[in-house]
Structure formats: structure tokens, C-alpha cells
Design a protein around this motif. Sequence first.
Motif, PDB file in Angstrom:
ATOM      1  N   ARG A  64      15.416   5.217  -4.731  1.00  0.00           N
ATOM      2  CA  ARG A  64      14.288   4.482  -5.022  1.00  0.00           C
ATOM      3  C   ARG A  64      12.778   5.651  -4.022  1.00  0.00           C
ATOM      4  O   ARG A  64      12.100   4.690  -4.057  1.00  0.00           O
ATOM      5  CB  ARG A  64      15.041   3.424  -3.779  1.00  0.00           C
ATOM      6  CG  ARG A  64      15.797   2.795  -3.552  1.00  0.00           C
ATOM      7  CD  ARG A  64      16.668   1.978  -3.456  1.00  0.00           C
ATOM      8  NE  ARG A  64      16.788   1.689  -1.735  1.00  0.00           N
ATOM      9  CZ  ARG A  64      18.445   2.048  -2.359  1.00  0.00           C
ATOM     10  NH1 ARG A  64      19.139   2.248  -2.921  1.00  0.00           N
ATOM     11  NH2 ARG A  64      18.746   2.843  -1.044  1.00  0.00           N
ATOM     12  N   ARG A  65      13.328   6.640  -3.009  1.00  0.00           N
ATOM     13  CA  ARG A  65      11.937   6.887  -3.073  1.00  0.00           C
ATOM     14  C   ARG A  65      11.214   7.497  -3.952  1.00  0.00           C
ATOM     15  O   ARG A  65       9.750   6.282  -3.785  1.00  0.00           O
ATOM     16  CB  ARG A  65      12.698   7.968  -2.052  1.00  0.00           C
ATOM     17  CG  ARG A  65      13.371   8.236  -0.682  1.00  0.00           C
ATOM     18  CD  ARG A  65      13.173   9.828  -0.150  1.00  0.00           C
ATOM     19  NE  ARG A  65      14.148   9.094   0.919  1.00  0.00           N
ATOM     20  CZ  ARG A  65      14.099   9.885   2.501  1.00  0.00           C
ATOM     21  NH1 ARG A  65      12.961  10.184   2.782  1.00  0.00           N
ATOM     22  NH2 ARG A  65      14.363   9.970   2.934  1.00  0.00           N
ATOM     23  N   ARG A  67      10.455   5.971  -6.532  1.00  0.00           N
ATOM     24  CA  ARG A  67       9.534   4.876  -7.405  1.00  0.00           C
ATOM     25  C   ARG A  67       8.361   4.523  -6.346  1.00  0.00           C
ATOM     26  O   ARG A  67       7.505   3.744  -6.711  1.00  0.00           O
ATOM     27  CB  ARG A  67      10.576   3.762  -7.432  1.00  0.00           C
ATOM     28  CG  ARG A  67      11.419   4.224  -8.654  1.00  0.00           C
ATOM     29  CD  ARG A  67      12.564   2.189  -9.590  1.00  0.00           C
ATOM     30  NE  ARG A  67      13.028   1.988  -7.945  1.00  0.00           N
ATOM     31  CZ  ARG A  67      14.121   2.843  -7.999  1.00  0.00           C
ATOM     32  NH1 ARG A  67      14.869   3.287  -9.050  1.00  0.00           N
ATOM     33  NH2 ARG A  67      14.868   1.589  -7.024  1.00  0.00           N
ATOM     34  N   ARG A  68       8.917   4.162  -5.112  1.00  0.00           N
ATOM     35  CA  ARG A  68       8.033   3.944  -4.013  1.00  0.00           C
ATOM     36  C   ARG A  68       6.630   5.438  -4.272  1.00  0.00           C
ATOM     37  O   ARG A  68       5.669   4.793  -3.758  1.00  0.00           O
ATOM     38  CB  ARG A  68       8.030   3.836  -2.794  1.00  0.00           C
ATOM     39  CG  ARG A  68       7.801   3.628  -1.475  1.00  0.00           C
ATOM     40  CD  ARG A  68       8.603   3.360  -0.341  1.00  0.00           C
ATOM     41  NE  ARG A  68       8.625   4.435   0.276  1.00  0.00           N
ATOM     42  CZ  ARG A  68      10.081   5.183   0.308  1.00  0.00           C
ATOM     43  NH1 ARG A  68      10.637   4.312   0.182  1.00  0.00           N
ATOM     44  NH2 ARG A  68      10.166   5.668   0.977  1.00  0.00           N
ATOM     45  N   TYR A  69       7.262   6.538  -4.252  1.00  0.00           N
ATOM     46  CA  TYR A  69       5.781   7.201  -3.967  1.00  0.00           C
ATOM     47  C   TYR A  69       4.834   7.373  -5.349  1.00  0.00           C
ATOM     48  O   TYR A  69       3.854   7.413  -5.558  1.00  0.00           O
ATOM     49  CB  TYR A  69       6.799   8.687  -4.442  1.00  0.00           C
ATOM     50  CG  TYR A  69       7.656   9.475  -2.950  1.00  0.00           C
ATOM     51  CD1 TYR A  69       6.898   8.771  -1.422  1.00  0.00           C
ATOM     52  CD2 TYR A  69       8.815  10.490  -3.192  1.00  0.00           C
ATOM     53  CE1 TYR A  69       7.675   9.314   0.071  1.00  0.00           C
ATOM     54  CE2 TYR A  69       9.401  10.349  -1.414  1.00  0.00           C
ATOM     55  CZ  TYR A  69       8.747  10.063  -0.231  1.00  0.00           C
ATOM     56  OH  TYR A  69      10.106  10.269   0.554  1.00  0.00           O
ATOM     57  N   ARG A  71       4.244   4.891  -7.236  1.00  0.00           N
ATOM     58  CA  ARG A  71       3.531   3.431  -6.964  1.00  0.00           C
ATOM     59  C   ARG A  71       2.500   4.344  -5.857  1.00  0.00           C
ATOM     60  O   ARG A  71       1.737   2.946  -6.213  1.00  0.00           O
ATOM     61  CB  ARG A  71       4.541   2.312  -6.460  1.00  0.00           C
ATOM     62  CG  ARG A  71       4.180   1.256  -6.374  1.00  0.00           C
ATOM     63  CD  ARG A  71       4.847  -0.462  -5.853  1.00  0.00           C
ATOM     64  NE  ARG A  71       5.018  -0.361  -3.989  1.00  0.00           N
ATOM     65  CZ  ARG A  71       6.027   0.702  -3.849  1.00  0.00           C
ATOM     66  NH1 ARG A  71       6.893   0.468  -4.716  1.00  0.00           N
ATOM     67  NH2 ARG A  71       6.183   0.913  -2.698  1.00  0.00           N
ATOM     68  N   ASP A  72       3.028   4.087  -5.207  1.00  0.00           N
ATOM     69  CA  ASP A  72       1.985   5.130  -4.119  1.00  0.00           C
ATOM     70  C   ASP A  72       0.565   5.444  -4.574  1.00  0.00           C
ATOM     71  O   ASP A  72      -0.511   5.301  -4.158  1.00  0.00           O
ATOM     72  CB  ASP A  72       2.039   5.535  -2.667  1.00  0.00           C
ATOM     73  CG  ASP A  72       3.281   4.378  -1.195  1.00  0.00           C
ATOM     74  OD1 ASP A  72       3.270   3.799  -2.159  1.00  0.00           O
ATOM     75  OD2 ASP A  72       3.823   5.097  -1.264  1.00  0.00           O
TER      76      ASP A  72
END
Length: 208
Positions: A64-65, A67-69, A71-72
Motif C-alpha cells: 500500500r505504501r 502504491r501511494r508513493y 501515485r504521488d
Amino acid sequence: MGFFTHGSADAFGPVLKGQRLYLRPPTSSDYPAWSQLRAESRAFLEPWEPKWPADDLSRMAFRRRLRRYQRDIREQDGYAFFVFDSSNHALLGGLTLSNIRRGVTQSCSLGYWMGECYAGRGHMTEAVRIVVQFVFGNLRLHRLEAACLPTNQASIRLLEKVGFQREGYARSYLCINGAWQDHLLYALVSSDLRGGETVVGSELAVQL
């Protein structure tokens, strides 16, 4: 001071290199080293970080981390880096640039953590200096902000050594280790570094 490259086979985003270490975005292959270092450093890190979720060190939470990274980076909202020793490629810690704001603000926020066994050796000072040049040179931002607990003397020394100026005291600013806590507010602006170690306005050399 170093260089960065896009399109590495193992990293989604820029890779920054210094004299003793290099920074690159996390990848799925980093999970074993990351989870081990974080687990071994838990007691050292928890007083300075948001409360760890129950599954924080799980592989699913790490995905999950990532994917967030990613996306950012795609949306140019932020950059996450892991810090590695150039001599043996050991994972030392991590650093993030978040809340990138353009328009009239041109700023972002800095956060970082270091594994306990690597703390106090100047690694994060070098990493922050590399990122400062990336922020002002390559991203062309005007302001880099950071906040730390008033009791975190190591972080205070690091920020002031790099050149950050203390700007204020924010009451009940962030929820750290399960409690709302006051923070010291620091910032570095591009004009602060003219004539200093970092050449403001010049990019790190680019390799494609």
C-alpha cells in the motif's frame, strides 16, 4: 554533490547520489530489508513518528505504501526515497518530500527516519543536503519546510546544520505516537543557500 536519473530498472522515479550514499524510490524488493530495519529500530523510532498500525510491518501494508508513493510521483505531489550506503547497498533509512505546492507557494515538506544502528554517523545530514539540491535545483521550488518535536535534539541539530531557520512553535501540531504534540517549525528558502555548500538554481547532473 551528486546526480539523479529517471527510469532505473528497479525504481519508479528519480535516483539521487552523493559521496557516501544514494537515494531512490522504494521497490517491492526492499520489503525484507525495510521490515527488518524498522522492526529492529521500533523503540528508537516510535517516540518521533505517528502511531504504527497493527499491520505496519506486513508485506500488504508495504505494498500500500508503494502504491501511494508511486501515485504521488505520477501526480507530482511528493517523492519518497530510501537511503542506501553506496559501499554495500545497505538500507539506512528513509526520506520523504510531501505536499508539493505550486502556484504562488512553490513549497514542500520534508520528513525522514534513520535505522537505529546507523544513527549519529552523518548519513541523514548528507541525504538531506542532496534532497535540498533536488528541491531547489530540479523541482525549482522556493521553500522547504520541516517540523520536529522540541525534545528531538538530533533532528534539531541536523536541520540547523543544513541551514534551516527556526520560524515558530506550533501547539498540538501533529499526532505523534498516539498523542497531539507541539512542534518546532523550520524552513529553508532558496535564497538562504546562496554562497553556501549547495548551489541553488543549478540542477544535479542528469543521466538518462
